[in-house]
Design a protein around this motif. Structure first.
Motif, PDB file in Angstrom:
ATOM      1  N   ALA A  31      -6.751  26.374  31.965  1.00 36.02           N
ATOM      2  CA  ALA A  31      -8.072  26.296  32.615  1.00 36.02           C
ATOM      3  C   ALA A  31      -8.913  25.109  32.159  1.00 36.02           C
ATOM      4  CB  ALA A  31      -8.834  27.595  32.380  1.00 36.02           C
ATOM      5  N   SER A  32      -8.594  24.536  31.006  1.00 38.64           N
ATOM      6  CA  SER A  32      -9.387  23.399  30.537  1.00 38.64           C
ATOM      7  C   SER A  32      -8.788  22.068  30.984  1.00 38.64           C
ATOM      8  CB  SER A  32      -9.500  23.453  29.016  1.00 38.64           C
ATOM      9  OG  SER A  32      -8.254  23.744  28.439  1.00 38.64           O
ATOM     10  N   GLU A  33      -7.731  22.124  31.804  1.00 36.27           N
ATOM     11  CA  GLU A  33      -7.100  20.869  32.211  1.00 36.27           C
ATOM     12  C   GLU A  33      -7.420  20.499  33.657  1.00 36.27           C
ATOM     13  OE1 GLU A  33      -3.037  20.260  31.138  1.00 36.27           O
ATOM     14  OE2 GLU A  33      -3.307  21.215  29.185  1.00 36.27           O
ATOM     15  N   GLY A 122     -16.599  33.088  24.312  1.00 40.14           N
ATOM     16  CA  GLY A 122     -17.357  31.966  23.722  1.00 40.14           C
ATOM     17  C   GLY A 122     -16.476  30.807  23.295  1.00 40.14           C
ATOM     18  N   HIS A 123     -17.060  29.852  22.557  1.00 39.66           N
ATOM     19  CA  HIS A 123     -16.307  28.674  22.128  1.00 39.66           C
ATOM     20  C   HIS A 123     -16.373  28.558  20.609  1.00 39.66           C
ATOM     21  CE1 HIS A 123     -15.422  24.273  21.695  1.00 39.66           C
ATOM     22  NE2 HIS A 123     -14.507  24.617  22.594  1.00 39.66           N
ATOM     23  N   LEU A 124     -15.318  27.975  20.049  1.00 37.22           N
ATOM     24  CA  LEU A 124     -15.226  27.751  18.598  1.00 37.22           C
ATOM     25  C   LEU A 124     -16.511  27.191  17.986  1.00 37.22           C
ATOM     26  CD1 LEU A 124     -11.910  25.793  17.889  1.00 37.22           C
ATOM     27  CD2 LEU A 124     -12.649  27.912  16.785  1.00 37.22           C
ATOM     28  N   ALA A 172     -19.241  29.415  28.238  1.00 33.75           N
ATOM     29  CA  ALA A 172     -18.038  30.015  27.665  1.00 33.75           C
ATOM     30  C   ALA A 172     -16.773  29.253  28.025  1.00 33.75           C
ATOM     31  CB  ALA A 172     -17.930  31.442  28.175  1.00 33.75           C
ATOM     32  N   SER A 173     -15.699  29.613  27.324  1.00 31.20           N
ATOM     33  CA  SER A 173     -14.389  28.984  27.555  1.00 31.20           C
ATOM     34  C   SER A 173     -13.482  29.846  28.410  1.00 31.20           C
ATOM     35  CB  SER A 173     -13.657  28.796  26.229  1.00 31.20           C
ATOM     36  OG  SER A 173     -14.184  27.737  25.548  1.00 31.20           O
ATOM     37  N   SER A 174     -13.771  31.136  28.452  1.00 31.26           N
ATOM     38  CA  SER A 174     -12.857  32.021  29.182  1.00 31.26           C
ATOM     39  C   SER A 174     -13.649  33.140  29.842  1.00 31.26           C
ATOM     40  CB  SER A 174     -11.809  32.597  28.230  1.00 31.26           C
ATOM     41  OG  SER A 174     -12.441  33.259  27.161  1.00 31.26           O
ATOM     42  N   ALA A 200     -19.227  23.265  29.740  1.00 33.39           N
ATOM     43  CA  ALA A 200     -18.015  22.427  29.760  1.00 33.39           C
ATOM     44  C   ALA A 200     -17.006  22.848  30.827  1.00 33.39           C
ATOM     45  CB  ALA A 200     -17.351  22.438  28.389  1.00 33.39           C
ATOM     46  N   HIS A 201     -16.726  24.145  30.896  1.00 30.62           N
ATOM     47  CA  HIS A 201     -15.681  24.570  31.823  1.00 30.62           C
ATOM     48  C   HIS A 201     -16.073  24.394  33.286  1.00 30.62           C
ATOM     49  CE1 HIS A 201     -11.910  26.121  30.225  1.00 30.62           C
ATOM     50  NE2 HIS A 201     -12.562  26.072  29.084  1.00 30.62           N
ATOM     51  N   VAL A 202     -17.349  24.543  33.578  1.00 29.63           N
ATOM     52  CA  VAL A 202     -17.749  24.601  34.997  1.00 29.63           C
ATOM     53  C   VAL A 202     -18.532  23.377  35.468  1.00 29.63           C
ATOM     54  CG1 VAL A 202     -17.705  27.132  35.068  1.00 29.63           C
ATOM     55  CG2 VAL A 202     -19.834  25.961  34.417  1.00 29.63           C
ATOM     56  N   THR A 226     -14.043  16.584  30.832  1.00 31.93           N
ATOM     57  CA  THR A 226     -12.696  16.863  31.349  1.00 31.93           C
ATOM     58  C   THR A 226     -12.816  18.143  32.184  1.00 31.93           C
ATOM     59  OG1 THR A 226     -12.250  17.996  29.276  1.00 31.93           O
ATOM     60  CG2 THR A 226     -11.474  15.757  29.464  1.00 31.93           C
ATOM     61  N   LYS A 227     -11.933  19.062  32.028  1.00 31.39           N
ATOM     62  CA  LYS A 227     -11.983  20.367  32.703  1.00 31.39           C
ATOM     63  C   LYS A 227     -12.327  20.190  34.191  1.00 31.39           C
ATOM     64  CE  LYS A 227     -13.004  22.544  28.311  1.00 31.39           C
ATOM     65  NZ  LYS A 227     -13.419  21.527  27.372  1.00 31.39           N
ATOM     66  N   THR A 228     -13.209  21.033  34.768  1.00 31.18           N
ATOM     67  CA  THR A 228     -13.442  20.909  36.215  1.00 31.18           C
ATOM     68  C   THR A 228     -14.105  19.582  36.603  1.00 31.18           C
ATOM     69  OG1 THR A 228     -15.479  22.180  35.949  1.00 31.18           O
ATOM     70  CG2 THR A 228     -13.560  23.383  36.753  1.00 31.18           C
ATOM     71  N   ILE A 357      -3.583  36.454  29.411  1.00 30.14           N
ATOM     72  CA  ILE A 357      -3.439  35.023  29.689  1.00 30.14           C
ATOM     73  C   ILE A 357      -4.670  34.558  30.471  1.00 30.14           C
ATOM     74  CG2 ILE A 357      -0.922  34.751  29.621  1.00 30.14           C
ATOM     75  CD1 ILE A 357      -0.847  35.164  32.651  1.00 30.14           C
ATOM     76  N   ARG A 358      -4.984  33.273  30.300  1.00 31.26           N
ATOM     77  CA  ARG A 358      -6.070  32.651  31.070  1.00 31.26           C
ATOM     78  C   ARG A 358      -5.418  31.693  32.061  1.00 31.26           C
ATOM     79  NH1 ARG A 358     -10.100  28.215  28.384  1.00 31.26           N
ATOM     80  NH2 ARG A 358      -8.060  27.216  28.253  1.00 31.26           N
ATOM     81  N   ILE A 359      -5.856  31.764  33.306  1.00 30.68           N
ATOM     82  CA  ILE A 359      -5.248  30.928  34.346  1.00 30.68           C
ATOM     83  C   ILE A 359      -6.356  30.098  35.004  1.00 30.68           C
ATOM     84  CG2 ILE A 359      -3.872  30.923  36.458  1.00 30.68           C
ATOM     85  CD1 ILE A 359      -2.836  33.680  35.784  1.00 30.68           C
TER      86      ILE A 359
END
Ligand code: DSN
Length: 417
Positions: A31-33, A122-124, A172-174, A200-202, A226-228, A357-359
């Motif tokens: 999902a982060s790619e 959440g994120h690290l 969030a990351s997931s 970041a993700h969105v 990166t990401k979306t 799994i995260r897709i």
């Protein structure tokens, strides 16, 4: 591309070629790619990489910054217009360092922060015990409602009142659902805390106006690019104009050193590209594909966390299928489908095993896959879930995966001639 590398270091050039082939043949669903457009790759390798520069346009520490000033000003004005932001600092090297810039701007050691639990989305860098931020600040975490899988805003509010944090972080990351930014901002305001969203993700979906933006509500909005957003490996921080001066100081010299002008140039290109109809249409399809995948999986009795998705990703709880996240990451990878293992809310499995799994649907959508192809991928995933140790099944799915994805080129023919 790589002409001179091929001449001077064929061994390394071959490794890069192998990675290109791997990406071409793989159904990429981490999902982060995403896949960067060719100009982003060109600009990331441009002569701006030679220039060392610190400070801000018109006030640099080194000589020879006039051209870089022009580029940074252009990038900033494009980013502000694209996201409708009062202010943006585009010097971060990544989403993580974007977060560190905000922390350096507004927090002191020992300050209290309320953030989303890493194991629930959440994120690290939001204060995970594994990250240095946990030793510097005093974190409390909110999470998801076990029934709905969605953020428990009541818990967030109760904890905010109890703890009185200096900063509340959302993003969030997931997490597959929209976040109620207005509500988070109101909770922060009610306890005198700063609000921050890590989008970041969105960010690509926000830029294309496919989902609501956190920028009107939050004091600070951080992001990777990166990401979306489909751009260079870099970052950015938006804020209200009233925090601009402090954010600049917090970023440089507070958190970072000299600027990565090459990736800044790549971001500059993307701030223009993300306003195009082409990018908008890709982002619309990303969400359609993610929602279609969630529906198809649920039809086959998969537990999709929160019952679906509003964005580019979904989280699948595999406990009723008697396989672990780690097992599926490995088996699917062998079958040419790349996903990552994922802790699901209230997971009892260890973080390196996980129950889910995260897709993510960004990369495949960029390649042109639509709902019919997504249905086929769900069928392939299902075959592997039902026989993760069966080498014949893995080989059969790998052949199907390669055949499907070969119809959707990663890059146009001749892009690397
Ligand atoms: N946070 C990691 C992810 O979402 O995969 C990398 O950015």
């Amino acid at each position: 591309m790589l002409k001179e590398t091929r001449r001077t270091d064929p061994e390394l050039a071959q490794i890069v070629d192998k990675e290109l082939i791997r990406q071409e043949k793989c159904i990429e669903m981490i999902a982060s790619e995403s896949t960067v457009p060719v100009p982003v790759m060109e600009l990331s390798g441009s002569v701006f990489t030679n220039k060392t520069l610190e400070g801000y346009p018109g006030a640099r520490f080194q000589a020879g910054g006039e051209v870089a000033d022009e580029m940074e000003r252009l990038a900033v004005s494009r980013a502000k217009e694209l996201f409708g932001a009062e202010y943006v600092n585009i010097q971060s090297y990544s989403g993580s360092t974007a977060n560190y810039s905000v922390f350096a701007t507004i927090l002191k050691p020992g300050d209290k922060v309320l953030a989303m639990r890493l194991d629930q989305g959440g994120h690290l860098t939001h204060g995970s015990p594994a990250n240095w931020t946990s030793t510097m600040y005093n974190h409390t975490f909110y999470g998801c409602d076990p029934e709905t899988g969605c953020i428990d805003y009541e818990e967030m509010e109760r904890l905010a009142k109890e703890v009185k944090p200096k900063l509340i972080i959302c993003g969030a990351s997931s997490y597959p659902r929209l976040i109620d930014f207005k509500r988070v901002a109101e909770i922060a305001e009610s306890v005198g805390a700063y609000s921050m969203c890590d989008m970041a993700h969105v960010a690509g979906l926000v830029a294309a106006k496919v989902i609501p933006s956190p920028i009107p509500y939050m004091d600070f909005v951080t992001s990777s690019t990166t990401k979306t957003f489909c751009s260079a490996r870099s970052g950015m921080v938006f804020c209200k104009e009233k925090y601009a001066k402090e954010l600049n100081k917090g970023t440089f010299p507070g958190a970072l050193g000299s600027i990565h002008l090459h990736t800044m140039a790549a971001k500059c290109w993307s701030f223009r590209y993300a306003a195009t109809e082409e990018f908008h249409d890709i982002m619309v399809q990303v969400v359609k594909n993610a929602q279609h995948m969630a529906e198809e999986l649920m039809k086959r009795d998969y537990t999709v966390v929160s019952g679906g998705t509003d964005n580019h990703l979904l989280v699948v709880d595999l406990r009723n299928k008697n396989v672990t996240g780690r097992q599926m990451q490995t088996a699917l990878d062998s079958a040419g489908i790349s996903v990552n293992k994922q802790v699901v809310p209230f997971d009892t499995a260890k973080p390196h095993i996980t129950s889910g799994i995260r897709i993510g649907l960004t990369s495949v959508t960029q390649r042109g896959l639509k709902e019919d192809a997504i249905t086929e991928i769900v069928d392939m995933i299902d075959r592997v879930v039902n026989a993760p140790e069966d080498e014949a099944v893995i080989a059969e799915v790998k052949a199907r995966a390669e055949e499907l994805i070969s119809k959707y080129p990663l890059y146009p023919a001749g892009a690397f001639a």
